[in-house]
Design a protein around this motif. Structure first.
Motif, PDB file in Angstrom:
ATOM      1  N   PRO A  59       4.730   7.371  -5.935  1.00 37.54           N
ATOM      2  CA  PRO A  59       4.782   7.075  -4.311  1.00 37.54           C
ATOM      3  C   PRO A  59       6.439   6.933  -3.950  1.00 37.54           C
ATOM      4  CG  PRO A  59       4.059   4.857  -5.399  1.00 37.54           C
ATOM      5  CD  PRO A  59       3.867   5.826  -6.196  1.00 37.54           C
ATOM      6  N   ASP A 110       2.248   7.120  -0.040  1.00 39.61           N
ATOM      7  CA  ASP A 110       2.713   8.580  -0.396  1.00 39.61           C
ATOM      8  C   ASP A 110       2.268   8.769  -1.494  1.00 39.61           C
ATOM      9  OD1 ASP A 110       5.229   7.924  -1.543  1.00 39.61           O
ATOM     10  OD2 ASP A 110       6.212   8.985  -0.459  1.00 39.61           O
ATOM     11  N   GLY A 111       2.507   9.896  -2.641  1.00 39.56           N
ATOM     12  CA  GLY A 111       1.950   9.708  -4.030  1.00 39.56           C
ATOM     13  C   GLY A 111       0.970   8.938  -4.177  1.00 39.56           C
ATOM     14  N   ASP A 112       0.288   9.414  -5.386  1.00 42.35           N
ATOM     15  CA  ASP A 112      -1.149   9.279  -5.678  1.00 42.35           C
ATOM     16  C   ASP A 112      -0.850   7.533  -7.172  1.00 42.35           C
ATOM     17  OD1 ASP A 112      -3.595   8.981  -7.029  1.00 42.35           O
ATOM     18  OD2 ASP A 112      -4.284  11.032  -6.201  1.00 42.35           O
ATOM     19  N   MET A 113      -0.671   6.639  -6.782  1.00 40.35           N
ATOM     20  CA  MET A 113      -0.687   5.804  -7.935  1.00 40.35           C
ATOM     21  C   MET A 113      -2.658   5.927  -8.734  1.00 40.35           C
ATOM     22  SD  MET A 113       1.514   3.482  -7.559  1.00 40.35           S
ATOM     23  CE  MET A 113       0.705   2.148  -9.238  1.00 40.35           C
ATOM     24  N   LYS A 114      -3.008   6.610  -8.719  1.00 41.20           N
ATOM     25  CA  LYS A 114      -4.407   7.017 -10.020  1.00 41.20           C
ATOM     26  C   LYS A 114      -3.762   8.033 -10.544  1.00 41.20           C
ATOM     27  CE  LYS A 114      -8.348   5.913  -6.868  1.00 41.20           C
ATOM     28  NZ  LYS A 114      -9.461   6.731  -5.976  1.00 41.20           N
ATOM     29  N   LYS A 115      -2.696   8.476 -10.746  1.00 43.56           N
ATOM     30  CA  LYS A 115      -2.553   9.603 -11.141  1.00 43.56           C
ATOM     31  C   LYS A 115      -0.689  10.017 -12.172  1.00 43.56           C
ATOM     32  CE  LYS A 115      -4.942  13.591  -8.921  1.00 43.56           C
ATOM     33  NZ  LYS A 115      -4.577  14.749  -7.777  1.00 43.56           N
ATOM     34  N   THR A 162       0.294  -0.663   0.262  1.00 42.70           N
ATOM     35  CA  THR A 162       0.442   0.129  -0.309  1.00 42.70           C
ATOM     36  C   THR A 162       0.927   0.930   0.196  1.00 42.70           C
ATOM     37  OG1 THR A 162      -1.493  -1.174   1.259  1.00 42.70           O
ATOM     38  CG2 THR A 162      -1.840   1.135   1.003  1.00 42.70           C
ATOM     39  N   TYR A 190       4.114  11.840  -9.416  1.00 39.55           N
ATOM     40  CA  TYR A 190       3.197  11.223  -8.674  1.00 39.55           C
ATOM     41  C   TYR A 190       3.882   9.646  -7.600  1.00 39.55           C
ATOM     42  CZ  TYR A 190      -0.163  14.795  -9.370  1.00 39.55           C
ATOM     43  OH  TYR A 190      -0.665  16.252 -10.030  1.00 39.55           O
TER      44      TYR A 190
END
Length: 206
Positions: A60, A23-28, A20, A58
């Motif tokens: 992580p 940080d970051g944003d896997m959707k982006k 999991t 983005y």
């Protein structure tokens, strides 16, 4: 020779360790260049399987590992990650960079589990997108514009890779055929270094 390459092979047990992002944003996370080229669709849904570099904005940098504890299942040298990615060790990175410098992306990841630091791995993103099948020797014999992996056939299916197309590449995604492929030189180097958390399937070249 060419190999289909998979990480996450367990030495003891078959449980998975999901990750999991903290940080970051896997959707982006998406390829820098999403322009289509007639092959398998390039999109943000599986950004690590296109053979094109991804935008690091983005991606992580910290991951939480689930599943069995480190005492039962140590951190793998080559493990699976979300959206078709691989988490690899410093040694893997050094080996591939030695064979094919400056081509692939390796994003450092700090990994923890149950509040304790486990170690560092790299999110490995392949930077080669090749038309690497030898259609004269593959079955079925497909035209360049036909997606080999989308074909259904009651007969034999056989992948044969093209030596000239692969040339000096050591890790790639095929433009028309799903999968992660590597050279025999890379597999030999990984085995010589004692890395074990991977499996590979051999394919002929012509």
């Amino acid at each position: 020779m060419a190999y289909a390459f998979h990480g996450g092979k367990q030495e003891n047990g078959t449980f998975m360790n999901p990750y999991t992002p903290l940080d970051g944003d896997m959707k982006k996370v998406a390829p820098i260049d999403c322009s289509q080229d007639g092959g398998l669709r390039i999109s943000h849904i599986e950004p690590f399987t296109t053979g094109r570099p991804v935008d690091p904005t983005y991606v992580p940098t910290r991951l939480k590992r689930g599943g069995p504890s480190p005492s039962k299942q140590p951190l793998l040298e080559i493990g699976s990650f979300n959206a078709g990615g691989l988490l690899v060790s410093e040694q893997f990175k050094e080996i591939l960079e030695g064979l094919e410098p400056g081509v692939h992306q390796f994003f450092p990841m700090e990994i923890e589990q149950r509040g304790k630091y486990l170690g560092k791995r790299y999110l490995f993103v392949i930077g080669n997108r090749l038309d690497s099948l030898n259609r004269a020797h593959s079955i079925p014999k497909t035209d360049p514009g036909t997606l080999f992996s989308h074909l259904t056939s009651l007969g034999e299916i056989k992948k044969v890779f093209d030596k000239k197309s692969i040339a000096d590449h050591h890790a790639w995604h095929d433009k028309y055929c799903r999968g992660r492929y590597v050279s025999d030189e890379l597999v030999a180097a990984l085995k010589a270094a004692g890395l074990t958390n991977f499996s590979c399937i051999h394919y002929d070249e012509a």
